[in-house]
Design a protein around this motif. Structure first.
Motif, PDB file in Angstrom:
ATOM      1  N   UNK A  62       0.812  -1.218   0.000  1.00  0.00           N
ATOM      2  CA  UNK A  62       0.000   0.000   0.000  1.00  0.00           C
ATOM      3  C   UNK A  62       0.846   1.268   0.000  1.00  0.00           C
ATOM      4  N   UNK A  63       2.162   1.130   0.046  1.00  0.00           N
ATOM      5  CA  UNK A  63       3.026   2.291   0.043  1.00  0.00           C
ATOM      6  C   UNK A  63       2.923   3.099   1.321  1.00  0.00           C
ATOM      7  N   UNK A  64       3.254   4.364   1.208  1.00  0.00           N
ATOM      8  CA  UNK A  64       3.290   5.223   2.395  1.00  0.00           C
ATOM      9  C   UNK A  64       1.902   5.484   2.961  1.00  0.00           C
ATOM     10  N   UNK A  65       0.868   5.215   2.211  1.00  0.00           N
ATOM     11  CA  UNK A  65      -0.488   5.419   2.698  1.00  0.00           C
ATOM     12  C   UNK A  65      -1.014   4.285   3.556  1.00  0.00           C
ATOM     13  N   UNK A  66      -0.238   3.239   3.724  1.00  0.00           N
ATOM     14  CA  UNK A  66      -0.705   2.083   4.485  1.00  0.00           C
ATOM     15  C   UNK A  66      -1.119   2.452   5.903  1.00  0.00           C
ATOM     16  N   UNK A  67      -0.264   3.162   6.617  1.00  0.00           N
ATOM     17  CA  UNK A  67      -0.530   3.441   8.025  1.00  0.00           C
ATOM     18  C   UNK A  67      -1.804   4.267   8.199  1.00  0.00           C
ATOM     19  N   UNK A  68      -2.016   5.237   7.320  1.00  0.00           N
ATOM     20  CA  UNK A  68      -3.242   6.049   7.396  1.00  0.00           C
ATOM     21  C   UNK A  68      -4.468   5.199   7.103  1.00  0.00           C
ATOM     22  N   UNK A  69      -4.363   4.335   6.103  1.00  0.00           N
ATOM     23  CA  UNK A  69      -5.491   3.462   5.742  1.00  0.00           C
ATOM     24  C   UNK A  69      -5.812   2.495   6.882  1.00  0.00           C
ATOM     25  N   UNK A  70      -4.791   1.850   7.411  1.00  0.00           N
ATOM     26  CA  UNK A  70      -4.991   0.884   8.492  1.00  0.00           C
ATOM     27  C   UNK A  70      -5.539   1.576   9.737  1.00  0.00           C
ATOM     28  N   UNK A  71      -4.988   2.739  10.063  1.00  0.00           N
ATOM     29  CA  UNK A  71      -5.466   3.499  11.215  1.00  0.00           C
ATOM     30  C   UNK A  71      -6.954   3.821  11.065  1.00  0.00           C
ATOM     31  N   UNK A  72      -7.325   4.289   9.917  1.00  0.00           N
ATOM     32  CA  UNK A  72      -8.730   4.641   9.662  1.00  0.00           C
ATOM     33  C   UNK A  72      -9.631   3.412   9.780  1.00  0.00           C
ATOM     34  N   UNK A  73      -9.193   2.298   9.198  1.00  0.00           N
ATOM     35  CA  UNK A  73      -9.999   1.074   9.245  1.00  0.00           C
ATOM     36  C   UNK A  73     -10.150   0.541  10.673  1.00  0.00           C
ATOM     37  N   UNK A  74      -9.090   0.608  11.461  1.00  0.00           N
ATOM     38  CA  UNK A  74      -9.165   0.135  12.842  1.00  0.00           C
ATOM     39  C   UNK A  74     -10.016   1.074  13.706  1.00  0.00           C
ATOM     40  N   UNK A  75      -9.922   2.362  13.452  1.00  0.00           N
ATOM     41  CA  UNK A  75     -10.726   3.325  14.213  1.00  0.00           C
ATOM     42  C   UNK A  75     -12.215   3.164  13.908  1.00  0.00           C
ATOM     43  N   UNK A  76     -12.537   2.692  12.716  1.00  0.00           N
ATOM     44  CA  UNK A  76     -13.942   2.394  12.405  1.00  0.00           C
ATOM     45  C   UNK A  76     -14.445   1.261  13.292  1.00  0.00           C
ATOM     46  N   UNK A  77     -13.619   0.240  13.476  1.00  0.00           N
ATOM     47  CA  UNK A  77     -13.997  -0.906  14.307  1.00  0.00           C
ATOM     48  C   UNK A  77     -14.008  -0.565  15.790  1.00  0.00           C
ATOM     49  N   UNK A  78     -13.057   0.264  16.214  1.00  0.00           N
ATOM     50  CA  UNK A  78     -12.880   0.575  17.634  1.00  0.00           C
ATOM     51  C   UNK A  78     -12.741   2.084  17.816  1.00  0.00           C
ATOM     52  N   UNK A  79     -13.816   2.835  17.643  1.00  0.00           N
ATOM     53  CA  UNK A  79     -13.717   4.298  17.699  1.00  0.00           C
ATOM     54  C   UNK A  79     -13.247   4.852  19.048  1.00  0.00           C
TER      55      UNK A  79
END
Length: 172
Positions: A62-79
């Motif tokens: 996912x390149x440099x955007x991986x951490x932002x994408x993963x962070x966003x996806x995890x925050x959706x599950x565990x706000x």
């Protein structure tokens, strides 16, 4: 109706108050042990997420955007959970990279992975910042933190004043 083993009118007031204090002390100790276990499990989780990020090669995919994408996806599950910030996810990766395999440091004479899971995440992050790519140095500070019960501020002071270099870089 079942009789009390110790009828209330036969309890010595002094004995009772001593017992109440002892129960309170036991409770406090159990709370500390519980908090320690929660911290340890949290650190094991952080290490395992770091391992997954590294071994699955997500940063390459996912390149440099991986951490932002993963962070966003995890925050959706565990706000309500703050552990999935972009910065913290980077630290999880670095945590694994600094200590990449369980039981990989026999020179300490103890399971080094157990040591790294005994100090709080804040102290681990300070050590990661100052000891990237130097596992021996990092473990020196982990051990000193455990031996001396250093707070984050005390650890930071010793990191900034290069205690490891001043003590000859040797772990004995």
């Amino acid at each position: 109706m079942k009789k009390d083993v110790f009828p209330i009118d036969q309890i010595n007031e002094k004995d009772y108050h001593e017992w109440v204090k002892e129960v309170g002390d036991r409770f406090r100790k159990s709370q500390v042990r519980a908090a320690t276990k929660v911290n340890e499990e949290s650190l094991r989780f952080n290490w395992s997420v770091g391992r997954d990020i590294v071994l699955k090669g997500f940063t390459n995919t996912y390149g440099s955007g991986f951490f932002a994408k993963f962070s966003k996806d995890m925050k959706k599950q565990f706000p309500e959970i703050k552990s999935f910030s972009v910065t913290n996810l980077h630290y999880m990766k670095w945590y694994y990279e600094l200590y990449p395999a369980e039981n990989n440091l026999p020179q300490l004479g103890v399971d080094s992975m157990e040591l790294i899971f005994r100090i709080p995440w804040g102290q681990n992050k300070l050590i990661i910042d100052k000891c990237k790519n130097n596992q021996e140095k990092a473990l020196f500070y982990v051990r000193k933190t455990l031996e001396n019960n250093w707070s984050r501020a005390v650890l930071q002071n010793f990191l900034e004043t290069n205690l490891y270099e001043r003590q000859g870089q040797a772990i004995t």
